[in-house]
Design a protein around this motif. Structure first.
Motif, PDB file in Angstrom:
ATOM      1  N   ALA A   6       0.860  -1.183   0.000  1.00 18.64           N
ATOM      2  CA  ALA A   6       0.000   0.000   0.000  1.00 18.64           C
ATOM      3  C   ALA A   6       0.896   1.232   0.000  1.00 18.64           C
ATOM      4  CB  ALA A   6      -0.903  -0.011   1.220  1.00 18.64           C
ATOM      5  N   LYS A   7       0.690   2.083  -0.982  1.00 14.46           N
ATOM      6  CA  LYS A   7       1.551   3.255  -1.125  1.00 14.46           C
ATOM      7  C   LYS A   7       1.009   4.492  -0.428  1.00 14.46           C
ATOM      8  CE  LYS A   7       3.437   1.642  -5.471  1.00 14.46           C
ATOM      9  NZ  LYS A   7       3.600   1.909  -6.895  1.00 14.46           N
ATOM     10  N   ASP A  13      -6.078   1.227   3.997  1.00 14.71           N
ATOM     11  CA  ASP A  13      -7.428   1.038   4.518  1.00 14.71           C
ATOM     12  C   ASP A  13      -8.196   0.000   3.706  1.00 14.71           C
ATOM     13  OD1 ASP A  13      -9.625   1.754   6.283  1.00 14.71           O
ATOM     14  OD2 ASP A  13     -10.507   2.754   4.535  1.00 14.71           O
ATOM     15  N   ILE A  14      -8.118   0.096   2.401  1.00  7.30           N
ATOM     16  CA  ILE A  14      -8.804  -0.856   1.517  1.00  7.30           C
ATOM     17  C   ILE A  14      -8.274  -2.269   1.735  1.00  7.30           C
ATOM     18  CG2 ILE A  14      -9.078  -1.557  -0.899  1.00  7.30           C
ATOM     19  CD1 ILE A  14      -9.165   1.476  -1.579  1.00  7.30           C
ATOM     20  N   CYS A  15      -6.970  -2.402   1.807  1.00 14.37           N
ATOM     21  CA  CYS A  15      -6.352  -3.716   1.973  1.00 14.37           C
ATOM     22  C   CYS A  15      -6.735  -4.348   3.310  1.00 14.37           C
ATOM     23  CB  CYS A  15      -4.839  -3.599   1.862  1.00 14.37           C
ATOM     24  SG  CYS A  15      -3.994  -5.185   1.935  1.00 14.37           S
ATOM     25  N   LEU A  16      -6.662  -3.575   4.378  1.00 14.21           N
ATOM     26  CA  LEU A  16      -6.973  -4.114   5.699  1.00 14.21           C
ATOM     27  C   LEU A  16      -8.441  -4.514   5.806  1.00 14.21           C
ATOM     28  CD1 LEU A  16      -4.897  -1.809   8.077  1.00 14.21           C
ATOM     29  CD2 LEU A  16      -4.262  -3.975   7.008  1.00 14.21           C
ATOM     30  N   LYS A  17      -9.324  -3.708   5.233  1.00 19.50           N
ATOM     31  CA  LYS A  17     -10.750  -4.055   5.249  1.00 19.50           C
ATOM     32  C   LYS A  17     -11.011  -5.318   4.434  1.00 19.50           C
ATOM     33  CE  LYS A  17     -12.679   0.515   6.091  1.00 19.50           C
ATOM     34  NZ  LYS A  17     -13.459   1.626   5.542  1.00 19.50           N
ATOM     35  N   THR A  31       7.758   0.522   5.887  1.00 14.43           N
ATOM     36  CA  THR A  31       9.123   0.642   5.368  1.00 14.43           C
ATOM     37  C   THR A  31       9.246   1.928   4.565  1.00 14.43           C
ATOM     38  OG1 THR A  31       8.573  -0.614   3.387  1.00 14.43           O
ATOM     39  CG2 THR A  31       9.436  -1.860   5.240  1.00 14.43           C
ATOM     40  N   GLU A  32      10.464   2.233   4.174  1.00 16.75           N
ATOM     41  CA  GLU A  32      10.731   3.386   3.316  1.00 16.75           C
ATOM     42  C   GLU A  32      11.322   2.913   2.001  1.00 16.75           C
ATOM     43  OE1 GLU A  32      13.289   6.299   5.045  1.00 16.75           O
ATOM     44  OE2 GLU A  32      11.742   7.050   6.383  1.00 16.75           O
ATOM     45  N   THR A  33      10.967   3.614   0.930  1.00 12.37           N
ATOM     46  CA  THR A  33      11.551   3.308  -0.370  1.00 12.37           C
ATOM     47  C   THR A  33      12.917   3.983  -0.451  1.00 12.37           C
ATOM     48  OG1 THR A  33      10.586   5.244  -1.447  1.00 12.37           O
ATOM     49  CG2 THR A  33       9.267   3.213  -1.439  1.00 12.37           C
ATOM     50  N   GLU A  41       3.689  -2.595   3.979  1.00  9.30           N
ATOM     51  CA  GLU A  41       3.773  -3.952   3.454  1.00  9.30           C
ATOM     52  C   GLU A  41       2.910  -4.840   4.345  1.00  9.30           C
ATOM     53  OE1 GLU A  41       7.229  -7.091   2.118  1.00  9.30           O
ATOM     54  OE2 GLU A  41       7.719  -5.468   3.484  1.00  9.30           O
ATOM     55  N   ILE A  42       1.852  -5.393   3.771  1.00  6.11           N
ATOM     56  CA  ILE A  42       0.905  -6.205   4.520  1.00  6.11           C
ATOM     57  C   ILE A  42       1.120  -7.667   4.157  1.00  6.11           C
ATOM     58  CG2 ILE A  42      -1.527  -6.626   5.038  1.00  6.11           C
ATOM     59  CD1 ILE A  42      -0.698  -3.441   3.318  1.00  6.11           C
TER      60      ILE A  42
END
Length: 63
Positions: A6-7, A13-17, A31-33, A41-42
């Motif tokens: 998730a960027k 939020d979408i991913c966790l839901k 993390t950092e790019t 990162e999930i």
């Protein structure tokens, strides 16, 4: 192990839901790019076919 990326907070939020609604346990790492941007990162704990199905749904939802 595959993980969702998730960027921004909206994608997070979408991913966790999505994972919560499918009753899939997950862990979130921050993390950092190389460009010093924060990304989430999930990592989900499920079988490979389920993860692939959820990754496709997630890709569609964030596009």
């Amino acid at each position: 192990m595959k993980s969702f990326l998730a960027k921004n907070p909206k994608q997070l939020d979408i991913c966790l839901k999505l994972l919560y609604s499918e009753h899939v346990p997950f862990v979130v790492n921050i993390t950092e790019t190389t460009k010093k941007k924060v990304v989430y990162e999930i990592t989900a704990d499920a079988e490979e076919p389920i993860i692939n199905k959820l990754m496709e749904k997630y890709r569609i939802l964030i596009s």
